[in-house]
Motif scaffolding. Structure first.
Motif, PDB file in Angstrom:
ATOM      1  N   ARG A  36     -53.813  -3.850 -51.979  1.00  0.00           N
ATOM      2  CA  ARG A  36     -54.689  -3.575 -50.660  1.00  0.00           C
ATOM      3  C   ARG A  36     -56.103  -2.900 -51.124  1.00  0.00           C
ATOM      4  NH1 ARG A  36     -49.910  -4.328 -49.094  1.00  0.00           N
ATOM      5  NH2 ARG A  36     -49.331  -5.414 -46.959  1.00  0.00           N
ATOM      6  N   GLY A  37     -56.157  -2.742 -52.567  1.00  0.00           N
ATOM      7  CA  GLY A  37     -57.284  -2.121 -52.879  1.00  0.00           C
ATOM      8  C   GLY A  37     -57.298  -0.553 -52.550  1.00  0.00           C
ATOM      9  N   LEU A  38     -56.210  -0.034 -52.274  1.00  0.00           N
ATOM     10  CA  LEU A  38     -56.089   1.502 -51.778  1.00  0.00           C
ATOM     11  C   LEU A  38     -55.485   2.212 -52.949  1.00  0.00           C
ATOM     12  CD1 LEU A  38     -54.626   0.673 -48.253  1.00  0.00           C
ATOM     13  CD2 LEU A  38     -56.995   1.147 -48.802  1.00  0.00           C
ATOM     14  N   SER A  39     -55.758   3.572 -52.874  1.00  0.00           N
ATOM     15  CA  SER A  39     -54.924   4.545 -53.750  1.00  0.00           C
ATOM     16  C   SER A  39     -53.564   4.673 -53.577  1.00  0.00           C
ATOM     17  CB  SER A  39     -55.820   6.006 -53.567  1.00  0.00           C
ATOM     18  OG  SER A  39     -55.175   6.361 -52.260  1.00  0.00           O
ATOM     19  N   ARG A  40     -52.917   5.041 -54.584  1.00  0.00           N
ATOM     20  CA  ARG A  40     -51.341   5.068 -54.528  1.00  0.00           C
ATOM     21  C   ARG A  40     -50.933   6.250 -53.562  1.00  0.00           C
ATOM     22  NH1 ARG A  40     -47.992   3.503 -58.320  1.00  0.00           N
ATOM     23  NH2 ARG A  40     -46.711   5.322 -58.086  1.00  0.00           N
ATOM     24  N   VAL A  41     -51.982   7.245 -53.208  1.00  0.00           N
ATOM     25  CA  VAL A  41     -51.731   8.434 -52.218  1.00  0.00           C
ATOM     26  C   VAL A  41     -51.730   7.679 -51.032  1.00  0.00           C
ATOM     27  CG1 VAL A  41     -52.520  10.681 -51.110  1.00  0.00           C
ATOM     28  CG2 VAL A  41     -52.472  10.027 -53.724  1.00  0.00           C
ATOM     29  N   SER A  42     -52.540   6.893 -50.536  1.00  0.00           N
ATOM     30  CA  SER A  42     -52.542   6.046 -49.406  1.00  0.00           C
ATOM     31  C   SER A  42     -51.328   5.161 -49.009  1.00  0.00           C
ATOM     32  CB  SER A  42     -53.660   5.074 -49.298  1.00  0.00           C
ATOM     33  OG  SER A  42     -55.379   5.784 -49.261  1.00  0.00           O
ATOM     34  N   LYS A  80     -50.232  14.509 -62.221  1.00  0.00           N
ATOM     35  CA  LYS A  80     -50.164  15.535 -61.778  1.00  0.00           C
ATOM     36  C   LYS A  80     -50.986  15.789 -60.382  1.00  0.00           C
ATOM     37  CE  LYS A  80     -49.908  18.621 -65.808  1.00  0.00           C
ATOM     38  NZ  LYS A  80     -50.605  19.809 -66.531  1.00  0.00           N
ATOM     39  N   LEU A  81     -51.899  14.779 -60.208  1.00  0.00           N
ATOM     40  CA  LEU A  81     -52.639  14.656 -59.049  1.00  0.00           C
ATOM     41  C   LEU A  81     -51.828  14.045 -57.895  1.00  0.00           C
ATOM     42  CD1 LEU A  81     -56.382  13.994 -60.018  1.00  0.00           C
ATOM     43  CD2 LEU A  81     -55.324  16.110 -59.202  1.00  0.00           C
ATOM     44  N   GLU A  82     -51.135  12.971 -58.356  1.00  0.00           N
ATOM     45  CA  GLU A  82     -50.207  12.328 -57.459  1.00  0.00           C
ATOM     46  C   GLU A  82     -48.917  13.065 -57.022  1.00  0.00           C
ATOM     47  OE1 GLU A  82     -47.294   8.407 -57.190  1.00  0.00           O
ATOM     48  OE2 GLU A  82     -48.822   8.480 -58.886  1.00  0.00           O
ATOM     49  N   VAL A  83     -48.420  13.997 -58.001  1.00  0.00           N
ATOM     50  CA  VAL A  83     -47.142  14.681 -57.660  1.00  0.00           C
ATOM     51  C   VAL A  83     -47.896  15.814 -56.594  1.00  0.00           C
ATOM     52  CG1 VAL A  83     -45.801  16.603 -58.572  1.00  0.00           C
ATOM     53  CG2 VAL A  83     -46.082  14.664 -59.817  1.00  0.00           C
ATOM     54  N   LYS A  84     -48.998  16.561 -56.716  1.00  0.00           N
ATOM     55  CA  LYS A  84     -49.633  17.487 -55.757  1.00  0.00           C
ATOM     56  C   LYS A  84     -49.805  16.955 -54.507  1.00  0.00           C
ATOM     57  CE  LYS A  84     -53.359  20.888 -55.518  1.00  0.00           C
ATOM     58  NZ  LYS A  84     -54.730  21.242 -56.008  1.00  0.00           N
ATOM     59  N   ALA A  85     -50.311  15.551 -54.551  1.00  0.00           N
ATOM     60  CA  ALA A  85     -50.624  15.072 -53.189  1.00  0.00           C
ATOM     61  C   ALA A  85     -49.053  14.515 -52.510  1.00  0.00           C
ATOM     62  CB  ALA A  85     -51.286  13.588 -53.518  1.00  0.00           C
ATOM     63  N   LEU A  86     -48.208  14.453 -53.338  1.00  0.00           N
ATOM     64  CA  LEU A  86     -46.829  13.972 -52.711  1.00  0.00           C
ATOM     65  C   LEU A  86     -46.273  15.592 -51.939  1.00  0.00           C
ATOM     66  CD1 LEU A  86     -45.317  11.886 -55.078  1.00  0.00           C
ATOM     67  CD2 LEU A  86     -45.832  11.404 -52.855  1.00  0.00           C
ATOM     68  N   MET A  87     -46.632  16.594 -52.562  1.00  0.00           N
ATOM     69  CA  MET A  87     -45.985  17.825 -51.966  1.00  0.00           C
ATOM     70  C   MET A  87     -46.901  18.236 -50.722  1.00  0.00           C
ATOM     71  SD  MET A  87     -43.572  18.792 -54.228  1.00  0.00           S
ATOM     72  CE  MET A  87     -43.261  17.177 -54.373  1.00  0.00           C
ATOM     73  N   LYS A  88     -48.136  17.651 -50.919  1.00  0.00           N
ATOM     74  CA  LYS A  88     -48.850  18.146 -49.757  1.00  0.00           C
ATOM     75  C   LYS A  88     -48.515  17.314 -48.433  1.00  0.00           C
ATOM     76  CE  LYS A  88     -53.329  19.961 -51.460  1.00  0.00           C
ATOM     77  NZ  LYS A  88     -54.653  19.570 -51.763  1.00  0.00           N
ATOM     78  N   LEU A  89     -48.005  15.846 -48.705  1.00  0.00           N
ATOM     79  CA  LEU A  89     -47.707  14.964 -47.862  1.00  0.00           C
ATOM     80  C   LEU A  89     -46.377  15.450 -47.425  1.00  0.00           C
ATOM     81  CD1 LEU A  89     -48.072  12.608 -46.384  1.00  0.00           C
ATOM     82  CD2 LEU A  89     -47.263  11.054 -48.383  1.00  0.00           C
ATOM     83  N   LEU A  90     -45.508  15.885 -48.161  1.00  0.00           N
ATOM     84  CA  LEU A  90     -44.108  16.391 -47.588  1.00  0.00           C
ATOM     85  C   LEU A  90     -44.508  17.614 -46.644  1.00  0.00           C
ATOM     86  CD1 LEU A  90     -41.121  16.719 -47.907  1.00  0.00           C
ATOM     87  CD2 LEU A  90     -41.451  18.106 -49.821  1.00  0.00           C
ATOM     88  N   LEU A  91     -45.115  18.315 -46.982  1.00  0.00           N
ATOM     89  CA  LEU A  91     -45.477  19.640 -46.014  1.00  0.00           C
ATOM     90  C   LEU A  91     -45.997  19.331 -44.918  1.00  0.00           C
ATOM     91  CD1 LEU A  91     -45.243  22.591 -45.893  1.00  0.00           C
ATOM     92  CD2 LEU A  91     -47.722  22.851 -46.762  1.00  0.00           C
TER      93      LEU A  91
END
Length: 247
Positions: A36-42, A80-91
């Motif tokens: 969908r042309g989006l970021s992995r975080v999306s 690292k940026l993806e891992v950080k984003a995943l932790m933020k999403l978890l919280l």
């Protein structure tokens, strides 16, 4: 969240038996986003929304344990940026949906070594566990920093001085010691492997693979998996004739 109209519990009841424990490998967030042309975080954010829907439907369907593979011990190898984003999403997800789990009386549990997670995530996880510890009917289990090989090493370290060891000794020291083994393991996105997930506990689990990416896995997809499960004969090493005789 917009709730989809569904008759899942009734339909599944017509299909047959309901698994006591369902474990899901939530896969495909990144590919869903890329298409969908989006970021992995999306993709991960969209996938997080499906968790609530699947939890609600599992509760309605009478599933006692729902275990979701949220973050593996190998996922630390991601950018690292993806891992950080995943932790933020978890919280953020814990803060957003925690009250709903309490309202629906869903006990919250984790497996895996959460001591490696950020302190704020650990605190939020432990807080929700404490607030829901007295609920008994439905259980949501998040596998965080979890890997079966790591789990086995930790179990062996607990019992290394015991001498001769049997399977019961190992089982009692696994992260899932107080849980039944999964009856059904679902993996989304088309991949057909367990990826170091509940390897010891899945010895007799039924496996269900679907090409649907996790962000598109909804109540209807869960219903489809449960109906497929109901069609299968679980023999645990016995013959069909033996099972019929035992009945």
């Amino acid at each position: 969240m917009i709730r989809r109209k569904t008759e899942t519990p009734k339909k599944i009841a017509r299909c047959g038996s309901i698994p006591r424990h369902v474990a899901i490998i939530m896969d495909g967030n990144g590919r869903w986003a890329k298409e969908r042309g989006l970021s992995r975080v999306s993709g991960h954010k969209e996938g997080a929304k499906r968790v609530l829907e699947v939890v609600e439907e599992s509760v309605k369907s009478g599933i006692e344990y729902l275990t979701l593979y949220a973050f593996s011990s190998e996922n630390w190898n991601r950018p690292k940026l993806e891992v950080k984003a995943l932790m933020k999403l978890l919280l953020a997800s814990l803060k957003k949906y925690g009250k709903l789990f309490i309202e629906k009386e869903v006990r919250f549990l984790t497996i895996g070594d959460i001591s490696a997670l950020p302190k704020d995530c650990q605190d939020a996880l432990n807080s929700l566990k404490k607030q829901t510890e007295n609920f008994t009917k439905s259980n949501l289990v998040l596998a965080l920093n979890y890997g079966s090989r790591d789990e086995l090493v930790r179990a062996v370290n607990k019992i290394e001085k015991k001498g001769k060891v049997c399977w019961k000794d190992i089982a009692e020291n696994l992260d899932t010691a107080k849980m039944p083994d999964p009856d059904l393991i679902i993996r989304t996105s088309g991949e057909m492997r367990l990826s170091n997930y509940l390897l010891l506990q899945s010895a007799y689990s039924e496996l269900y693979f679907t090409n649907v990416y996790w962000p598109d896995f909804n109540a209807s997809q869960l219903e489809k998996a449960l109906c497929e499960y109901a069609k299968r004969e679980r023999r645990y090493g016995f013959t069909t004739e033996q099972l019929k005789t035992n009945d």
